[in-house]
Write a protein that holds these residues in place. Structure first.
Motif, PDB file in Angstrom:
ATOM      1  N   MET A 152       0.995  -1.181  -0.152  1.00 29.15           N
ATOM      2  CA  MET A 152      -0.033   0.071  -0.116  1.00 29.15           C
ATOM      3  C   MET A 152       0.826   1.137  -0.132  1.00 29.15           C
ATOM      4  O   MET A 152       0.602   2.141  -0.613  1.00 29.15           O
ATOM      5  CB  MET A 152      -0.969   0.026   1.198  1.00 29.15           C
ATOM      6  N   LEU A 153       1.941   1.097   0.773  1.00 32.68           N
ATOM      7  CA  LEU A 153       2.962   2.474   0.949  1.00 32.68           C
ATOM      8  C   LEU A 153       3.533   2.647  -0.341  1.00 32.68           C
ATOM      9  O   LEU A 153       3.718   3.832  -0.830  1.00 32.68           O
ATOM     10  CB  LEU A 153       3.825   2.220   1.840  1.00 32.68           C
ATOM     11  N   GLU A 154       4.086   1.666  -1.147  1.00 32.45           N
ATOM     12  CA  GLU A 154       4.568   1.517  -2.334  1.00 32.45           C
ATOM     13  C   GLU A 154       3.828   2.126  -3.410  1.00 32.45           C
ATOM     14  O   GLU A 154       4.375   2.632  -4.416  1.00 32.45           O
ATOM     15  CB  GLU A 154       5.315   0.323  -2.773  1.00 32.45           C
ATOM     16  N   SER A 155       2.465   2.079  -3.485  1.00 33.27           N
ATOM     17  CA  SER A 155       1.499   2.393  -4.417  1.00 33.27           C
ATOM     18  C   SER A 155       1.637   4.115  -4.509  1.00 33.27           C
ATOM     19  O   SER A 155       1.549   4.718  -5.731  1.00 33.27           O
ATOM     20  CB  SER A 155      -0.012   2.060  -4.057  1.00 33.27           C
ATOM     21  N   GLY A 156       2.011   4.783  -3.540  1.00 33.95           N
ATOM     22  CA  GLY A 156       1.965   6.350  -3.532  1.00 33.95           C
ATOM     23  C   GLY A 156       0.503   6.834  -3.259  1.00 33.95           C
ATOM     24  O   GLY A 156       0.391   8.222  -3.335  1.00 33.95           O
ATOM     25  N   LEU A 157      -0.573   5.960  -3.136  1.00 30.61           N
ATOM     26  CA  LEU A 157      -1.879   6.525  -3.015  1.00 30.61           C
ATOM     27  C   LEU A 157      -2.032   7.523  -1.939  1.00 30.61           C
ATOM     28  O   LEU A 157      -2.710   8.489  -1.950  1.00 30.61           O
ATOM     29  CB  LEU A 157      -2.909   5.497  -3.142  1.00 30.61           C
ATOM     30  N   PHE A 158      -1.326   7.211  -0.815  1.00 31.35           N
ATOM     31  CA  PHE A 158      -1.467   7.995   0.501  1.00 31.35           C
ATOM     32  C   PHE A 158      -1.104   9.405   0.392  1.00 31.35           C
ATOM     33  O   PHE A 158      -1.683  10.229   0.625  1.00 31.35           O
ATOM     34  CB  PHE A 158      -0.825   7.224   1.721  1.00 31.35           C
ATOM     35  N   ASP A 159       0.226   9.487  -0.433  1.00 31.78           N
ATOM     36  CA  ASP A 159       0.684  10.994  -0.676  1.00 31.78           C
ATOM     37  C   ASP A 159      -0.346  11.761  -1.690  1.00 31.78           C
ATOM     38  O   ASP A 159      -0.665  12.836  -1.585  1.00 31.78           O
ATOM     39  CB  ASP A 159       2.200  10.743  -1.375  1.00 31.78           C
TER      40      ASP A 159
END
Length: 297
Positions: free
Chosen positions: A116-123
């Motif tokens: 999930m973190l690698e997806s970049g969606l949180f940023d």
């Protein structure tokens, strides 16, 4: 630590959590929680997405800070994960999440919180603070060297992210074990502030049920052995036996990575709120008496 929240009275600040159904159907409970408090919105896989989003919106509207549980393996597709985080941020004003792996038997495309973190969606969606899981007693079926590797990988991802990262732990009953784990984290090179999980006041039978379910076997054994010292059959479990030694650690080690506590309200929000207000970890007054206040409790 940058988010240290030790009040002038020597007390650590606290976050808590509620189920989406609790927030939506028993919103009167929110009156017991001071404005600006982080309230984690749990996701056990039994609440519809609409209810989760509505709960987060209710918390935001009430002046609280919703922290949405994001369990990677629970999403049947990447699109489902993307839809959830976009709805939470756009419809409910969510800016903080807890990124966890979720159940090992789930077989979605996102196999870990790292994915999930690698997806970049949180940023991309404006998430400003990300909590990741910590396990003072270890994690079932995961070796310590694997846990360490994942933690260091999360540090690399944090360095490339606009969000602030922290660790929030499962609850436990043995402050000495937590202290040893904090020392171990520092030796591993951890730079994240740590929010230690604490069970709120509750009946012994309730705690035993949740401890067995959560797999905190060492703490469960500690609780059973120390039952006479930490549990009154009339009053129930006293969280001070866990929290006061942690606060003493912060006093003796001002640079401690221990930043605050996260309270699991097994005995109910009202009972946990009464305890937190009484001890001075929560206040309905402004936090002008804090030593540092870079993060809301």
């Amino acid at each position: 630590m940058t988010d240290q929240r030790l009040f002038a009275n020597g007390r650590l600040a606290a976050s808590t959590e509620m189920s989406p159904k609790q927030v939506v159907e028993k919103s009167e409970l929110l009156a017991h929680i001071p404005a600006g408090t982080q309230v984690y919105v749990t996701d056990l896989g039994n609440a519809p997405e609409d209810t989760i989003v509505a709960a987060a919106r209710k918390l935001t509207d009430s002046g609280l800070i919703p922290v949405a549980h994001m369990a990677a393996r629970r999403y049947p597709s990447f699109e489902a994960f993307e839809r959830r985080i976009k709805r939470l941020t756009s419809e409910a004003g969510v800016t903080e999440v807890l990124a966890i792996a979720g159940e090992a038997d789930k077989a979605g495309p996102l196999t870990s919180s790292v994915k999930m973190l690698e997806s970049g969606l949180f940023d991309q969606t404006g998430i400003r603070k990300i909590a990741v899981a910590g396990h003072p007693e270890g994690a079932p079926d995961i070796k310590p060297d694997v846990i360490r590797a994942f933690l260091l990988q999360k540090h690399e991802l944090a360095a490339a992210s606009d969000a602030e990262f922290r660790i929030v732990t499962q609850f436990g009953f043995d402050p000495h074990r937590v202290s040893l784990w904090l020392d171990e984290l520092r030796a591993w090179g951890n730079k994240f502030p740590v929010h230690v999980g604490v069970a709120g006041p509750a009946k012994m039978t309730t705690l035993l049920k949740f401890a067995a379910f959560a797999g905190v076997e060492n703490s469960l054994n500690f609780l059973k052995k120390r039952g006479g010292a930490v549990v009154s059959m009339l009053a129930g479990y006293d969280p001070e036996t866990m929290v006061e030694p942690l606060e003493s650690r912060v006093v003796s080690q001002p640079d401690s990575q221990l930043a605050q506590i996260h309270v699991y309200p097994f005995g109910g929000i009202e009972k946990s709120a009464g305890w937190l207000l009484g001890r001075g970890s929560w206040s309905f007054q402004t936090s002008s008496t804090t030593l540092t206040a870079n993060e809301s409790a």
